[in-house]
Design a protein around this motif. Sequence first.
Motif, PDB file in Angstrom:
ATOM      1  N   SER A 298      90.962  38.530  94.991  1.00 36.90           N
ATOM      2  CA  SER A 298      91.826  38.932  93.873  1.00 36.90           C
ATOM      3  C   SER A 298      91.407  40.298  93.317  1.00 36.90           C
ATOM      4  N   ILE A 299      90.115  40.594  93.343  1.00 37.44           N
ATOM      5  CA  ILE A 299      89.648  41.910  92.905  1.00 37.44           C
ATOM      6  C   ILE A 299      90.158  42.986  93.866  1.00 37.44           C
ATOM      7  N   ILE A 300      90.071  42.705  95.163  1.00 37.48           N
ATOM      8  CA  ILE A 300      90.551  43.651  96.180  1.00 37.48           C
ATOM      9  C   ILE A 300      92.061  43.862  95.999  1.00 37.48           C
ATOM     10  N   THR A 301      92.798  42.770  95.845  1.00 38.68           N
ATOM     11  CA  THR A 301      94.246  42.858  95.669  1.00 38.68           C
ATOM     12  C   THR A 301      94.603  43.672  94.426  1.00 38.68           C
ATOM     13  N   LEU A 302      93.913  43.432  93.322  1.00 37.40           N
ATOM     14  CA  LEU A 302      94.136  44.204  92.097  1.00 37.40           C
ATOM     15  C   LEU A 302      93.894  45.688  92.358  1.00 37.40           C
ATOM     16  N   GLY A 303      92.819  45.987  93.069  1.00 40.63           N
ATOM     17  CA  GLY A 303      92.512  47.383  93.393  1.00 40.63           C
ATOM     18  C   GLY A 303      93.594  48.023  94.250  1.00 40.63           C
ATOM     19  N   GLN A 304      94.168  47.249  95.142  1.00 40.37           N
ATOM     20  CA  GLN A 304      95.261  47.759  95.975  1.00 40.37           C
ATOM     21  C   GLN A 304      96.525  47.966  95.151  1.00 40.37           C
ATOM     22  N   GLU A 305      96.832  47.015  94.288  1.00 42.67           N
ATOM     23  CA  GLU A 305      98.041  47.105  93.455  1.00 42.67           C
ATOM     24  C   GLU A 305      97.983  48.289  92.488  1.00 42.67           C
ATOM     25  N   THR A 306      96.780  48.628  92.075  1.00 50.49           N
ATOM     26  CA  THR A 306      96.624  49.743  91.127  1.00 50.49           C
ATOM     27  C   THR A 306      96.348  51.065  91.845  1.00 50.49           C
ATOM     28  N   GLY A 307      96.317  51.043  93.172  1.00 49.59           N
ATOM     29  CA  GLY A 307      96.125  52.267  93.943  1.00 49.59           C
ATOM     30  C   GLY A 307      94.677  52.746  94.021  1.00 49.59           C
TER      31      GLY A 307
END
Length: 192
Positions: free
Chosen positions: A131-140
């Motif tokens: 979820s941390i990785i996904t958040l980082g991807q979603e925020t660029g």
Amino acid sequence: MKSADKHRKIIRAATKVFAKKGFFNARISDVAKEAKVADGTIYLYFNNKFDILLSVFEQEVGKLIEHIGQLLEKESDPQKKLTLFVMLHLEEMKKNRYLAEVIHVELRQTSKLVKEYRKNKFNEYLNIISSIITLGQETGVFRSDIRPEIARQLIFGALDEISIFYTEVSSQYSIEEISSQISNIMQTGLLA
């Protein structure tokens, strides 16, 4: 002693016994002796040795999920979240070196049994990293071509190895320094 207290006492004893002897070599009587209860008392709380191992994961990893989850909620930056996760994981493994050993050894040796277990708290724990990785991807902030489920295994694998190294040896490095090193190495590969 209340039944919940006795249950926790048996779990703590089992964690220590499994860490020292290994799951397959440990006997119910070893756990009972460590918990200072009669062998039969174990069966009031658990069906068998495997049930105890799963309860170790459920209870101990469940506590990790709750503790780390609460602290991560306060942070919104994915890079800081990942660094915080790494540091908190290492701190918890240093505090509970028996749990670190059980996770390190038993997830490999009994992995088929653990994988068959449906309410897998350990998978929930790994999903925190995803979820941390996904958040980082979603925020660029993190690269979009990284698969979170692969990255989580890579990050956890590194943490698992470092946890054992750190708990077995009185390390010359602080948790903060190790956390910083791991986070910097991982994030260099993750950054967009």
